[in-house]
Write an enzyme that holds these catalytic residues in place. Structure first.
Site, PDB file in Angstrom:
ATOM      1  N   ASP A  31     -24.166  -4.115 -16.260  1.00 48.74           N
ATOM      2  CA  ASP A  31     -24.696  -3.024 -17.081  1.00 48.74           C
ATOM      3  C   ASP A  31     -26.190  -2.863 -16.815  1.00 48.74           C
ATOM      4  OD1 ASP A  31     -24.761  -1.102 -19.093  1.00 48.74           O
ATOM      5  OD2 ASP A  31     -25.114  -2.574 -20.673  1.00 48.74           O
ATOM      6  N   GLU A  83     -29.092   0.925 -13.734  1.00 49.45           N
ATOM      7  CA  GLU A  83     -29.544   2.217 -13.150  1.00 49.45           C
ATOM      8  C   GLU A  83     -30.766   2.024 -12.256  1.00 49.45           C
ATOM      9  OE1 GLU A  83     -28.640   1.750 -16.360  1.00 49.45           O
ATOM     10  OE2 GLU A  83     -26.674   2.593 -15.903  1.00 49.45           O
ATOM     11  N   ASP A 127     -22.614   5.064 -22.632  1.00 52.62           N
ATOM     12  CA  ASP A 127     -22.730   5.103 -24.093  1.00 52.62           C
ATOM     13  C   ASP A 127     -22.399   6.460 -24.687  1.00 52.62           C
ATOM     14  OD1 ASP A 127     -23.461   2.509 -23.735  1.00 52.62           O
ATOM     15  OD2 ASP A 127     -25.606   2.868 -24.009  1.00 52.62           O
TER      16      ASP A 127
HETATM   17  C1  GLC Z   1     -25.578  -0.771 -23.047  1.00 56.20           C
HETATM   18  C2  GLC Z   1     -24.154  -0.629 -22.556  1.00 56.20           C
HETATM   19  C3  GLC Z   1     -23.193  -0.989 -23.658  1.00 56.20           C
HETATM   20  C4  GLC Z   1     -23.485  -2.395 -24.130  1.00 56.20           C
HETATM   21  C5  GLC Z   1     -24.940  -2.526 -24.573  1.00 56.20           C
HETATM   22  C6  GLC Z   1     -25.319  -3.970 -24.920  1.00 56.20           C
HETATM   23  O1  GLC Z   1     -25.849   0.151 -24.031  1.00 56.20           O
HETATM   24  O2  GLC Z   1     -23.903   0.656 -22.067  1.00 56.20           O
HETATM   25  O3  GLC Z   1     -21.870  -0.875 -23.210  1.00 56.20           O
HETATM   26  O4  GLC Z   1     -22.643  -2.742 -25.185  1.00 56.20           O
HETATM   27  O5  GLC Z   1     -25.797  -2.094 -23.542  1.00 56.20           O
HETATM   28  O6  GLC Z   1     -25.129  -4.808 -23.842  1.00 56.20           O
END
Ligand code: GLC
Length: 818
Positions: free
Chosen positions: A429, A432, A505
Site C-alpha cells: 500500500d 504511489e 479508498d
Molecule cells: C490506506 C489504504 C487502506 C489502509 C490504510 C491503512 O488508506 O488504502 O486500505 O487500510 O491505508 O493502512
C-alpha cells in the site's frame, strides 16, 4: 517545418497540463498568456531500414517504425535524431513476437509498411503516420505531425501525438479512472496519487495505465503510450475531431495495436505486457479485511465467527497495526505475542493470513531494516544527495529505491521473517508513493532506473509497480515456489505480471458501488483483470442494503474482499443483522460454488489473455448502442451479471448479448440480443448463464480445499447450436502448471430440438482425484428417453433436493442425450 503545414492547423491541439477551463483563457487576449512554442516534424527526406524497423528523418528529427507482429507496430520519435534507451518496465521480458512477414514500398507521396493485416503509411510531405487495415480502411491517423516542446520557460520537455477522431468513435481503457466507461469528451492525467475518498470523475487516481482502445464503425484498435512520466490523454475533449496524448518528458513512443475486435486488442496488449500468473486457489475465495484487526484475540474471534456461522472465508488481513510502531517486517508483540502460533491456528482452521507492507521505512537507528537500507545506500536520494525523507504512518521515513535490482532483491529477502511466521500473502500500500502533507516525492529525487537513471518525474509512476514486483519475487523464492499472493494499490502497465490490485479508498455510498462497477470493468480491459474494490466502502457507513448489494457485486469481482477504515463500525457479513447476514452468506456460498468456474476464467486470462470482466462494448462492439452500456458485464465467457446499484430497486433493465440465457436462480430461459426487465429482490441479482455452457460447481466449502472433491458437478445448459466450454484444474498452489501439470477439459456442447451431445477432450497432465461427473441438464426442450456415454446406457438419478442428474465417468468422450 514543412511549407504545406500551417502551424495554426495544429497549434490549438494541446496545452500541456492546463485544465480545460484554463485553456479557454489562453485564447483570451486580456490575460495575455503566451502560447507554447511547439516544433513539428517536417518533410521526410530519407529513411533507412534496420531489420524489422524503419527509421525516417526530416533531416533532424527521426521516427522509428518497428513491426512487432502482424498486429502490433511501434512508433518512436527522436526530436534530435537520437532515440532514448529502448527500455520498458511495462513490456514483458521474454517477449517473443515477430511478424509472419511484412513488406515495404514507396509511392510518390507515401512510404508503406505492410503486414498481413495492417498497413502503416507515412506521408512524405508532412510526416503524418496512419494505420489502415488490409482493405485500405483508415483505422487510426495522425491529425498533426508528432510534435514536441523544449522550453526552459515552461519547465521542460513535452512530446505530443494528435490523432483524428471519428464522429462515432468511443474510447475505453486507461486503468482505474472513476468515470463512465466511454472516455470520449474527457481529458485525463496519469500521476499515481493517494486519493482517499476520491469522487466520480476525480483524476488522477492510484494507477497509470496509458493504454486505450478506440472503436469506430464497429472496428477497434489500441494505443499503448509507453511513457512513465506524467502522461495526458485528451479524448476529443478540447476539439471534437481529435484525440491527443502527451507527456512531460521521455519519448513519444507508442504501440498501435490492430483489432478489429476489442477482445483481440486486449489480448494483444497482454502479449506485450503479460498476464497474471495463476493465483493460488485460496486467493479467489472470500477475504475479510479491516483497518485493523487487533489484538490477536480480535483476529481469532472474527475467524471463529466465520466458522461458527458457516460463512465461507479464506483469508484474514492484518493492516498496519500489527507492526511495532508501523515498522515494516516487525510485530507489535503486545497485540501479537506469538504470531507464529496465531497464524498456524488460523491456518488449521482454513484461514490464510495476509499482511500489509508499506514502502516508508522509519528513520530509527535501532531498527534493522533502516540500518541495512542506510548502510547499503538503498534509500532514495534528492538531487543534492540528501536522503528523501517524508512522513508516513511510522513518522519520519526514508524510502527504498525499487528501481534498483539490488534493492528489489534485498526487499524480497526482508519477507523471510513473515514467511517463516506463516504469512501467506502480502498487501503493498501507499506505494504511489504517498507522503503525508506533500502528496509524494519531490521531482528532484533520483532513481537508479535499472542503471539508466531518472528523476522522480520519470520513476514516480512505476515506483509502486517495482515495489510489488520485488515483493512478488521475494515471496516466490521464500515460499519455495508456491504461487505468491500480492495486492497493490499503485500500478503501471504490466503490473499484472506481479500482482492483483484494488481500487483504494472508496466511500460507502451507492454512487461508489457504481464507480466500482465501472472501475473494475475498465481495469479488466486495461490488463489488470485481477482487481477488486473495498466491498462495503472503505470510509463512511453503509447500511445493510448497500453492504449486501456490494457483496453481491463482490461475488462477481475477480478479487473479493471486504475492507474498511479504522473509524467505521463493524463490517463482517453478520454486522448488519440476521436478514442481511443470510443474504451475504448465500452469495458468498455462490462464490464458493462457482470457484472451479472462476478458476477456469483466471486460467483463460493467464493463458489466453482474455480479460476476466467483459463490458458489453467488448462483447458486442458492432452495435453502436452497446458502446454506451456500462452496468452489465460478462464474468468470464459464460456468465453475465448486472449488479443492483440503487437502493430499494425492485427491478432493472438488463441487456443480454445474442444467444440463449438462463437466469441463474431458477433457470428461466431468456432470449439474448435484447433488453429484459428483471426483478431484483434483495436476495437475488441479475445473473445469467449462457446457453450451451458447461459450468463446473463445487459443493459449498468453508474455505478452499476443505473438502476432497470426489465427484465434480457439471451444469450443462442446453441451447440450439454448437458451443465450447472448458474446465481447468490443477494443484491449486504450485507452479507445476507451467510444466503442463494441469488439466484443461474441453466440452463441446451441441444442442438440437431433440438431442444434446457433449464431446469431451482434455489437455495437460494433471490427474485430479475425482472420477465421476455429476451432470445436471438445464433447459433441455425434449423429454429425455435415452442417455448414452460412449455406447453405455446411463440412467437419471435424483438428488436430495429432488433434482435429476446423471453420473458419468470422467473419461467419457461422447455423451448423447435424446
Ligand atoms: C490506506 C489504504 C487502506 C489502509 C490504510 C491503512 O488508506 O488504502 O486500505 O487500510 O491505508 O493502512
Amino acid at each position: 517545418m514543412a511549407e504545406s503545414i500551417k502551424k495554426e492547423d495544429f497549434a490549438t491541439d494541446l496545452l500541456g497540463e492546463e485544465s480545460l477551463d484554463n485553456i479557454h483563457h489562453v485564447n483570451n487576449p486580456v490575460l495575455d498568456v503566451p502560447t507554447i512554442e511547439k516544433k513539428y516534424l517536417g518533410k521526410v527526406v530519407s529513411y533507412v531500414k534496420d531489420q524489422s524497423a524503419f527509421i525516417f528523418t526530416d533531416g533532424k528529427a527521426s521516427v522509428e517504425i518497428k513491426v512487432f507482429s502482424d498486429e502490433i507496430i511501434r512508433v518512436r520519435l527522436a526530436p534530435q535524431g537520437t532515440f532514448l534507451d529502448d527500455f520498458s518496465y511495462a513490456i514483458k521480458k521474454d517477449l517473443d513476437l515477430r511478424p509472419t512477414s511484412f513488406s515495404f514500398d514507396e509511392t510518390v507521396d507515401t512510404y508503406c509498411i505492410r503486414t498481413s493485416v495492417a498497413v502503416c503509411k507515412i506521408q512524405k510531405e508532412n510526416f503524418l503516420v496512419s494505420f489502415e487495415d488490409a482493405e485500405g480502411a483508415v483505422i487510426n491517423a495522425d491529425r498533426a505531425p508528432m510534435h514536441w516542446e523544449e522550453s526552459p520557460d515552461f519547465g521542460g520537455y513535452y512530446v505530443y501525438c494528435t490523432k483524428e477522431t471519428q464522429a462515432d468513435e468511443a474510447f475505453f481503457g486507461l486503468g482505474d479512472k472513476s468515470t463512465n466507461l466511454n472516455l470520449r469528451g474527457r481529458r485525463f492525467r496519469n500521476w499515481n496519487s493517494d486519493t482517499y475518498g476520491f469522487g466520480f470523475n476525480q483524476d488522477p487516481l492510484y494507477k497509470t495505465i496509458p493504454f486505450y482502445i478506440g472503436v469506430s464503425s464497429g472496428h477497434a484498435y489500441g494505443i499503448f503510450f509507453d511513457n512513465t512520466f506524467k502522461t495526458f490523454f485528451d479524448f476529443a475533449a478540447e476539439k471534437n475531431d481529435r484525440t491527443s496524448y502527451w507527456s512531460e518528458g521521455g519519448e513519444m513512443q507508442y504501440y498501435y495495436i490492430h483489432g478489429p475486435l476489442m477482445m483481440d486488442v486486449v489480448k494483444r496488449y497482454h502479449e506485450l505486457t503479460g498476464t497474471h500468473y495463476m493465483p493460488p486457489l485460496w486467493a479467489i475465495g472470500y477475504h475479510q479485511c479491516r483497518w485493523s484487526y487487533y489484538p490477536e484475540a480480535n483476529v481469532r474471534e472474527v475467524a471463529q465467527q466465520f466458522r461458527k456461522r458457516e460463512i465461507p472465508c479464506d483469508a484474514i488481513y492484518l493492516d498496519i497495526d500489527y507492526m511495532d510502531g508501523y515498522r515494516c517486517f516487525t510485530w507489535n508483540k503486545r497485540y501479537f505475542p506469538d504470531p507464529k502460533k496465531m497464524i498456524s491456528d488460523l491456518a488449521a482452521n482454513g484461514f490464510k493470513t495476509v499482511v500489509m507492507i508499506d514502502p516508508g521505512i522509519k528513520v530509527d537507528e535501532d531498527y534493522w531494516v533502516f540500518k541495512e537500507g542506510k548502510e547499503n545506500k538503498y534509500f532514495c536520494r534528492r538531487g543534492d544527495d540528501y536522503f528523501m525523507e517524508g512522513y508516513v504512518w511510522p513518522g519520519r521515513c526514508q524510502f527504498p529505491d525499487y528501481t534498483n535490482p539490488k534493492v528489489r532483491d534485498w526487499w524480497g529477502t526482508l519477507y523471510k521473517g513473515l514467511v517463516d511466521d506463516g504469512v501467506a500473502g502480502v498487501w503493498n500500500d501507499m506505494n504511489e508513493p504517498a507522503v503525508f502533507g506533500r502528496g509524494t516525492f519531490p521531482d528532484d529525487v533520483r532513481h537508479y532506473f535499472e542503471g539508466l537513471r531518472g528523476s522522480h518525474r520519470k520513476a514516480h509512476n512505476i515506483y509502486g509497480m517495482q515495489m510489488v514486483r520485488s515483493t512478488y519475487d521475494g515471496l516466490k523464492k521464500l515460499q519455495r515456489n508456491k504461487r505468491p499472493f500480492t495486492i497493490t494499490r499503485a500500478a503501471y502497465a504490466g503490473t499484472q505480471r506481479y500482482s492483483s490490485v484494488w481500487t483504494g479508498d472508496n466511500i460507502a455510498t451507492w454512487e461508489h458501488l457504481r464507480i466500482g462497477l465501472l472501475q473494475l470493468q475498465r481495469l479488466s480491459v486495461s490488463g489488470l483483470s485481477f482487481c477488486g474494490t473495498d466491498i462495503g466502502g472503505f470510509t463512511g457507513e453503509p447500511n445493510g442494503e448497500l453492504y449486501t448489494r456490494w457483496m453481491q457485486f463482490g461475488v462477481f469481482s475477480p478479487f473479493m474482499r471486504v475492507h474498511s477504515a479504522g473509524d467505521t463500525r463493524d463490517r463482517e457479513p453478520w454486522s448488519f443483522g440476521p436478514e442481511w447476514e443470510a443474504i451475504c452468506k448465500k452469495f458468498i456460498e455462490i462464490r464458493y460454488k462457482l470457484l472451479p468456474y472462476i478458476y477456469t476464467v483466471f486460467w483463460r486470462q493467464h493463458k489466453y489473455k482474455e480479460p476476466i470482466l467483459r463490458p458489453i462494448s467488448l462483447l458486442e462492439q458492432h452495435k453502436p448502442e452497446n458502446l454506451q452500456r456500462e452496468e452489465e458485464f460478462g464474468f468470464g465467457h459464460h456468465i453475465l451479471v448486472s449488479p443492483v446499484i440503487h437502493p430499494g430497486q425492485q427491478s432493472k433493465i438488463v441487456y443480454l448479448p445474442e444467444g440463449t440465457w438462463y437466469y441463474y436462480f431458477d433457470h428461466t430461459k431468456y432470449l439474448g440480443g435484447q433488453e429484459h426487465q428483471i426483478d431484483t429482490p434483495l436476495d437475488k441479482m441479475p445473473v445469467f448463464v449462457r446457453g450451451g455452457s458447461v459450468i463446473p460447481e463445487y459443493p459449498v466449502m468453508q474455505y478452499t480445499g476443505e473438502k476432497n472433491i470426489d465427484t465434480l458437478q457439471l451444469n450443462v445448459y442446453w441451447a440450439e447450436g454448437r458451443y465450447d466450454s472448458e474446465v481447468y484444474l490443477d494443484y491449486g498452489d504450485t507452479f507445476a502448471y507451467e510444466q503442463s501439470v494441469y488439466s484443461e477439459k474441453h466440452f463441446i456442447v451441441e444442442g438440437k430440438q431433440d438431442s444434446l451431445t457433449v464431446v469431451q477432450y482434455q489437455e495437460g497432465m494433471y490427474n485430479e482425484r475425482f472420477d465421476t461427473y455429476k451432470m445436471y441438464l438445464v433447459g433441455v426442450p425434449f423429454t429425455i428417453s435415452r442417455i448414452d456415454a460412449d455406447g453405455s446406457i446411463l440412467t437419471m438419478n435424483t438428488d436430495d433436493q429432488g433434482q435429476s442428474y446423471v453420473s458419468v465417468e470422467k473419461e467419457f468422450r461422447k455423451l448423447t442425450i435424446i
